[in-house]
Structure formats: structure tokens, C-alpha cells
Design an enzyme around this catalytic site. Structure first.
Site, PDB file in Angstrom:
ATOM      1  N   LYS A   1       0.936  -0.622  -0.199  1.00 16.80           N
ATOM      2  CA  LYS A   1      -0.107  -0.470  -0.041  1.00 16.80           C
ATOM      3  C   LYS A   1       0.785   1.227   0.310  1.00 16.80           C
ATOM      4  O   LYS A   1       0.363   2.466  -0.498  1.00 16.80           O
ATOM      5  CB  LYS A   1      -0.978   0.226   1.275  1.00 16.80           C
ATOM      6  CG  LYS A   1      -1.932  -1.043   1.058  1.00 16.80           C
ATOM      7  CD  LYS A   1      -2.780  -1.069   2.482  1.00 16.80           C
ATOM      8  CE  LYS A   1      -1.867  -0.782   4.182  1.00 16.80           C
ATOM      9  NZ  LYS A   1      -1.494  -2.394   4.197  1.00 16.80           N
TER      10      LYS A   1
ATOM     11  N   ARG B   1     -10.115   0.524   7.752  1.00 19.12           N
ATOM     12  CA  ARG B   1      -9.586  -0.744   8.836  1.00 19.12           C
ATOM     13  C   ARG B   1     -10.739  -1.602   9.058  1.00 19.12           C
ATOM     14  O   ARG B   1     -10.239  -2.306   9.513  1.00 19.12           O
ATOM     15  CB  ARG B   1      -8.571  -0.508   9.341  1.00 19.12           C
ATOM     16  CG  ARG B   1      -6.964  -1.090   8.871  1.00 19.12           C
ATOM     17  CD  ARG B   1      -5.895  -0.090   9.964  1.00 19.12           C
ATOM     18  NE  ARG B   1      -4.657  -1.842   9.732  1.00 19.12           N
ATOM     19  CZ  ARG B   1      -3.827  -1.183   9.191  1.00 19.12           C
ATOM     20  NH1 ARG B   1      -3.686   0.302   8.100  1.00 19.12           N
ATOM     21  NH2 ARG B   1      -2.786  -1.361   9.296  1.00 19.12           N
TER      22      ARG B   1
ATOM     23  N   ARG C   1      11.735  -5.383   5.593  1.00 15.78           N
ATOM     24  CA  ARG C   1      11.099  -4.156   5.331  1.00 15.78           C
ATOM     25  C   ARG C   1      12.120  -3.001   5.468  1.00 15.78           C
ATOM     26  O   ARG C   1      12.866  -3.746   6.769  1.00 15.78           O
ATOM     27  CB  ARG C   1      10.250  -3.675   4.880  1.00 15.78           C
ATOM     28  CG  ARG C   1       9.839  -2.430   5.079  1.00 15.78           C
ATOM     29  CD  ARG C   1       8.621  -2.515   5.270  1.00 15.78           C
ATOM     30  NE  ARG C   1       7.476  -2.504   6.137  1.00 15.78           N
ATOM     31  CZ  ARG C   1       5.928  -2.595   6.682  1.00 15.78           C
ATOM     32  NH1 ARG C   1       5.664  -1.222   5.865  1.00 15.78           N
ATOM     33  NH2 ARG C   1       5.628  -2.921   7.282  1.00 15.78           N
TER      34      ARG C   1
ATOM     35  N   ARG D   1      11.504  -1.268  11.087  1.00 21.74           N
ATOM     36  CA  ARG D   1       9.969  -0.694  11.433  1.00 21.74           C
ATOM     37  C   ARG D   1       9.720  -1.928  13.222  1.00 21.74           C
ATOM     38  O   ARG D   1      10.255  -2.722  12.920  1.00 21.74           O
ATOM     39  CB  ARG D   1       8.720  -0.917  11.117  1.00 21.74           C
ATOM     40  CG  ARG D   1       8.056   1.287  10.135  1.00 21.74           C
ATOM     41  CD  ARG D   1       6.836   0.944   9.547  1.00 21.74           C
ATOM     42  NE  ARG D   1       6.238   0.097   9.672  1.00 21.74           N
ATOM     43  CZ  ARG D   1       4.635  -0.281   9.386  1.00 21.74           C
ATOM     44  NH1 ARG D   1       4.770  -0.201   8.270  1.00 21.74           N
ATOM     45  NH2 ARG D   1       3.881  -0.817   9.265  1.00 21.74           N
TER      46      ARG D   1
ATOM     47  N   ARG E   1      -0.468  -8.641  13.552  1.00 23.37           N
ATOM     48  CA  ARG E   1      -1.120  -7.451  13.140  1.00 23.37           C
ATOM     49  C   ARG E   1      -1.980  -8.422  11.620  1.00 23.37           C
ATOM     50  O   ARG E   1      -2.814  -7.629  10.857  1.00 23.37           O
ATOM     51  CB  ARG E   1      -0.411  -6.748  11.944  1.00 23.37           C
ATOM     52  CG  ARG E   1       0.277  -5.622  13.328  1.00 23.37           C
ATOM     53  CD  ARG E   1       1.562  -4.986  12.333  1.00 23.37           C
ATOM     54  NE  ARG E   1       1.861  -4.747  11.383  1.00 23.37           N
ATOM     55  CZ  ARG E   1       2.392  -4.662  10.581  1.00 23.37           C
ATOM     56  NH1 ARG E   1       4.037  -5.567  10.490  1.00 23.37           N
ATOM     57  NH2 ARG E   1       3.022  -3.924   9.527  1.00 23.37           N
TER      58      ARG E   1
HETATM   59  P1  AP5 Z   1       4.807  -1.550   1.929  1.00 24.77           P
HETATM   60  O1  AP5 Z   1       4.434  -0.988   1.038  1.00 24.77           O
HETATM   61  O2  AP5 Z   1       5.485  -0.849   2.894  1.00 24.77           O
HETATM   62  O3  AP5 Z   1       3.588  -2.548   2.551  1.00 24.77           O
HETATM   63  P2  AP5 Z   1       2.147  -2.021   3.413  1.00 24.77           P
HETATM   64  O4  AP5 Z   1       1.458  -2.629   2.871  1.00 24.77           O
HETATM   65  O5  AP5 Z   1       2.377  -0.730   2.915  1.00 24.77           O
HETATM   66  O6  AP5 Z   1       2.214  -2.311   4.353  1.00 24.77           O
HETATM   67  P3  AP5 Z   1       2.509  -2.126   5.965  1.00 24.77           P
HETATM   68  O7  AP5 Z   1       3.541  -2.591   6.992  1.00 24.77           O
HETATM   69  O8  AP5 Z   1       2.604  -0.398   5.860  1.00 24.77           O
HETATM   70  O9  AP5 Z   1       0.869  -1.735   5.909  1.00 24.77           O
HETATM   71  P4  AP5 Z   1      -0.403  -1.814   7.569  1.00 24.77           P
HETATM   72  O10 AP5 Z   1      -1.044  -1.969   7.331  1.00 24.77           O
HETATM   73  O11 AP5 Z   1       0.422  -2.994   8.474  1.00 24.77           O
HETATM   74  O12 AP5 Z   1       1.264  -0.708   8.751  1.00 24.77           O
HETATM   75  P5  AP5 Z   1       0.391   0.824   8.276  1.00 24.77           P
HETATM   76  O13 AP5 Z   1       2.047   1.578   8.796  1.00 24.77           O
HETATM   77  O14 AP5 Z   1      -1.332   1.308   7.364  1.00 24.77           O
HETATM   78  O15 AP5 Z   1       5.964  -3.098   0.586  1.00 24.77           O
HETATM   79  C1  AP5 Z   1       5.971  -3.586   2.252  1.00 24.77           C
HETATM   80  C2  AP5 Z   1       7.266  -4.304   1.275  1.00 24.77           C
HETATM   81  O16 AP5 Z   1       7.470  -5.349   0.714  1.00 24.77           O
HETATM   82  C3  AP5 Z   1       8.277  -3.077   1.477  1.00 24.77           C
HETATM   83  O17 AP5 Z   1      10.027  -3.873   2.044  1.00 24.77           O
HETATM   84  C4  AP5 Z   1       8.297  -2.950  -0.311  1.00 24.77           C
HETATM   85  O18 AP5 Z   1       9.845  -2.881  -0.594  1.00 24.77           O
HETATM   86  C5  AP5 Z   1       7.752  -4.570  -0.433  1.00 24.77           C
HETATM   87  N1  AP5 Z   1       6.596  -4.263  -2.214  1.00 24.77           N
HETATM   88  C6  AP5 Z   1       5.580  -3.548  -2.174  1.00 24.77           C
HETATM   89  N2  AP5 Z   1       5.411  -4.206  -3.215  1.00 24.77           N
HETATM   90  C7  AP5 Z   1       6.264  -5.093  -3.375  1.00 24.77           C
HETATM   91  C8  AP5 Z   1       6.089  -5.996  -5.191  1.00 24.77           C
HETATM   92  N3  AP5 Z   1       5.148  -5.679  -5.873  1.00 24.77           N
HETATM   93  N4  AP5 Z   1       7.372  -6.761  -5.185  1.00 24.77           N
HETATM   94  C9  AP5 Z   1       8.130  -6.668  -3.954  1.00 24.77           C
HETATM   95  N5  AP5 Z   1       8.076  -6.215  -2.754  1.00 24.77           N
HETATM   96  C10 AP5 Z   1       7.125  -5.032  -2.947  1.00 24.77           C
HETATM   97  O19 AP5 Z   1       0.130   0.810   9.632  1.00 24.77           O
HETATM   98  C11 AP5 Z   1       0.620   0.616  11.002  1.00 24.77           C
HETATM   99  C12 AP5 Z   1       0.187   0.710  12.361  1.00 24.77           C
HETATM  100  O20 AP5 Z   1      -0.946   1.913  12.701  1.00 24.77           O
HETATM  101  C13 AP5 Z   1      -1.172  -0.498  12.445  1.00 24.77           C
HETATM  102  O21 AP5 Z   1      -0.924  -2.335  12.916  1.00 24.77           O
HETATM  103  C14 AP5 Z   1      -2.607  -0.133  13.554  1.00 24.77           C
HETATM  104  O22 AP5 Z   1      -1.904  -0.496  15.084  1.00 24.77           O
HETATM  105  C15 AP5 Z   1      -2.310   1.022  13.406  1.00 24.77           C
HETATM  106  N6  AP5 Z   1      -2.912   1.945  12.281  1.00 24.77           N
HETATM  107  C16 AP5 Z   1      -2.880   3.236  10.887  1.00 24.77           C
HETATM  108  N7  AP5 Z   1      -4.023   2.986  10.174  1.00 24.77           N
HETATM  109  C17 AP5 Z   1      -5.254   2.307  10.802  1.00 24.77           C
HETATM  110  C18 AP5 Z   1      -6.436   2.433  11.155  1.00 24.77           C
HETATM  111  N8  AP5 Z   1      -7.068   3.122  10.419  1.00 24.77           N
HETATM  112  N9  AP5 Z   1      -7.238   2.310  11.912  1.00 24.77           N
HETATM  113  C19 AP5 Z   1      -6.326   2.167  12.934  1.00 24.77           C
HETATM  114  N10 AP5 Z   1      -5.710   1.628  13.440  1.00 24.77           N
HETATM  115  C20 AP5 Z   1      -4.549   2.099  12.471  1.00 24.77           C
END
Ligand code: AP5
Length: 244
Positions: free
Chosen positions: A31, A106, A152, A186, A197
Site C-alpha cells: 500500500k 480499516r 522491509r 519498523r 497484525r
Molecule cells: P509496503 O508498501 O511497506 O506495504 P504496506 O501494505 O504499506 O504495509 P504496512 O506494513 O505499512 O501496512 P500496515 O497496514 O500493516 O501498516 P500501517 O503503517 O498502515 O511494502 C512492504 C514491503 O514489500 C516493502 O519492503 C516493499 O519494498 C515490498 N514490496 C512492495 N511491493 C512489492 C512488489 N510488488 N514486489 C516486491 N516487493 C514489494 O499501520 C501500522 C499500525 O498503525 C497498525 O498496525 C495500527 O496499529 C495502526 N493503524 C494504522 N492505520 C490505522 C487505522 N485506520 N485504524 C486503526 N489503526 C491504524
């Protein structure tokens, strides 16, 4: 295609009214990576609730203190706190042409709230199809997600995302290609937190995916494809207003 045509298309993309875009998918689906690329294509902001929460943690705000404890356990932050954060961010002028929500909504509650919020603020269901909410789900199989999350690495300065296990490696291990900063892992990319998660995604977020599917608003894209292929499919979905 000539260089001139490409330049004209790129300029046009940065002037179009894009409207709201939601990027969904499990942790590690890509994402953040795709939100940055789509943001650069259309010139609209990426709004990552995870990044805003991490900024609050780094700055030691009250919100950061409450959220930090939950995020380190892989739990979601309460809907009301995140919704307030999104309200504040969407009120900023750079959102006028559109925005990409990365990691929000979410839960079904957050999705229902977003529908109401967008309707009230005239972003949604207008007769201009390109202003309709476009919901894109990136799908990636479970085993691939684990490899991506453990590998990552992120640049703390420019936010660029790398991966030690995939083709998204930095040129020099541990160093950002863009600004030379030392890459970081992270805190929630530890095995035990990753598994929590992913569990929470299935329990709390998948029902919300069905919410959008029932409303015929979901565009699924294979998140295991090459970065360029995914971005092209997402751009097409956004330009067609939810039709691939
Ligand atoms: P990356 O692009 O970083 O993936 P992502 O989907 O963004 O993963 P996240 O771990 O950031 O998602 P998340 O939803 O758990 O975390 P968030 O920060 O939103 O890619 C991942 C890896 O894969 C990278 O190394 C990249 O290089 C590689 N990659 C990507 N595409 C690729 C491809 N096509 N081919 C090969 N490699 C590839 O949330 C964190 C925390 O915040 C949550 O757990 C929660 O506690 C809180 N939070 C955030 N939003 C909310 C909400 N709306 N409500 C409640 N709590 C929330």
C-alpha cells in the site's frame, strides 16, 4: 509513444481532479509503496494513517503515547482517534484535487464513517465519475507477506521503502539510495507482532473489504506483480472511476 506525448499526459495527470482513492490490503501488500507512486503520478497527497501515527509517536504527543502501546502489540488504534486524525488531514488545501488514503479505513465502522464524511464534504457520488471514491485492494498471498515484512527497511528521512528480501533492495545495503540516510526497521515488523497484525487484518479489516465488494466498489489488483504493472493498473482504475 513520443516523449512529447508522454510529457503532455504527465502534465494532464497533475491537473485532473482525481477525487478520493482508498488503498486496501494486508500488512506488506504494498500500500505504502504504491501510494507513493500514484501520488507522484497524479500530484495528490498520500495520507498514511500509519505514518501519521508514527510521527506522533516520534514527537511524543498524547495521541502518539496512546497509539504507540497498541501499535507495538499489532493492535488497531481506536476508530474515533484515527477518524479525527483523518478529518484534520483532509481539511488541508492540498487535498482539494484528491488524495490517496493508505491504511484507512480499516474497519467497517471507519468505512461507514468515511462514506458519510465524504458525502458531507462533497467529494463523493457526484455526477463526475472521476470524483467517485475508488477503492483498490492489493492481494498478495500470506507466505509472501511474511518475507516482505521481515525484509522491509525504510528511510527515516525521505520515507522511501526498500526490501532486503526482494528486488526492492537498496544499492548499498542499509543506506538510502536517495539521501544516504541509514535505513531503519519498523518496530512492528517483528515476527510476533507481524502475526498479530495479520490476524487482526483477517478479523477486523476483511469484513470491511466485503462492505466495499457488496457496494460494487472494489477493484482488485494482484499485489505480487511488478511495481510498474501494479501502478499502471491502479492509475487506469482511478482514471476510469472504479472500472478496470
Ligand atoms: P509496503 O508498501 O511497506 O506495504 P504496506 O501494505 O504499506 O504495509 P504496512 O506494513 O505499512 O501496512 P500496515 O497496514 O500493516 O501498516 P500501517 O503503517 O498502515 O511494502 C512492504 C514491503 O514489500 C516493502 O519492503 C516493499 O519494498 C515490498 N514490496 C512492495 N511491493 C512489492 C512488489 N510488488 N514486489 C516486491 N516487493 C514489494 O499501520 C501500522 C499500525 O498503525 C497498525 O498496525 C495500527 O496499529 C495502526 N493503524 C494504522 N492505520 C490505522 C487505522 N485506520 N485504524 C486503526 N489503526 C491504524
Amino acid at each position: 509513444m513520443s516523449t512529447e506525448t508522454i510529457t503532455v499526459q504527465a502534465t494532464k495527470a497533475k491537473e485532473t481532479v482525481v477525487g478520493p482513492v482508498v488503498l486496501l490490503g494486508p500488512p506488506g501488500a504494498g500500500k505504502g509503496t504504491q501510494a507513493k507512486r500514484i501520488s507522484a503520478h497524479f500530484g495528490i497527497p498520500q495520507i498514511s494513517t500509519g505514518d501519521i501515527l508514527r510521527d506522533n509517536i516520534n514527537q511524543g504527543t498524547e495521541l502518539g503515547k496512546q497509539a504507540g502501546v497498541l501499535m507495538e502489540r499489532g493492535e488497531l488504534v481506536p476508530d474515533e482517534l484515527v477518524q479525527q486524525m483523518v478529518t484534520d488531514r483532509l481539511a488541508k488545501p492540498d487535498c482539494a484535487r484528491g488524495f490517496i488514503l493508505d491504511g484507512f479505513p480499516r474497519t467497517v465502522k471507519q468505512a461507514e464513517w468515511l462514506d458519510k464524511h465524504l458525502a458531507k464534504n462533497h467529494f463523493f457520488e457526484t455526477d463526475t465519475s472521476c470524483k467517485r471514491l475508488v477503492v483498490i485492494q492489493l492481494t498478495v498471498e500470506y507466505t509472501k507477506l511474511l518475507g516482505r515484512l521481515t525484509g522491509r527497511r525504510t528511510c527515516p528521512v525521505c520515507g522511501h521503502i526498500y526490501n532486503a528480501n526482494t528486488s526492492q533492495r537498496a544499492k548499498v545495503e542499509g543506506i538510502c539510495d536517495v539521501d544516504g540516510a541509514t535505513l531503519v526497521t519498523r518496530k512492528d515488523d517483528r515476527d510476533d507482532v507481524i502475526s498479530q497484525r495479520l490476524k487482526n487484518y483477517r478479523r477486523q479489516t476483511l469484513p470491511m473489504v466485503n462492505y466495499y465488494a457488496r457496494k460494487n466498489r472494489l477493484v482488485e489488483i494482484d499485489g505480487a506483480a511488478d511495481l510498474e504493472v501494479i501502478t499502471a493498473a491502479a492509475v487506469k482504475a482511478i482514471e476510469n472511476g472504479n472500472r478496470l
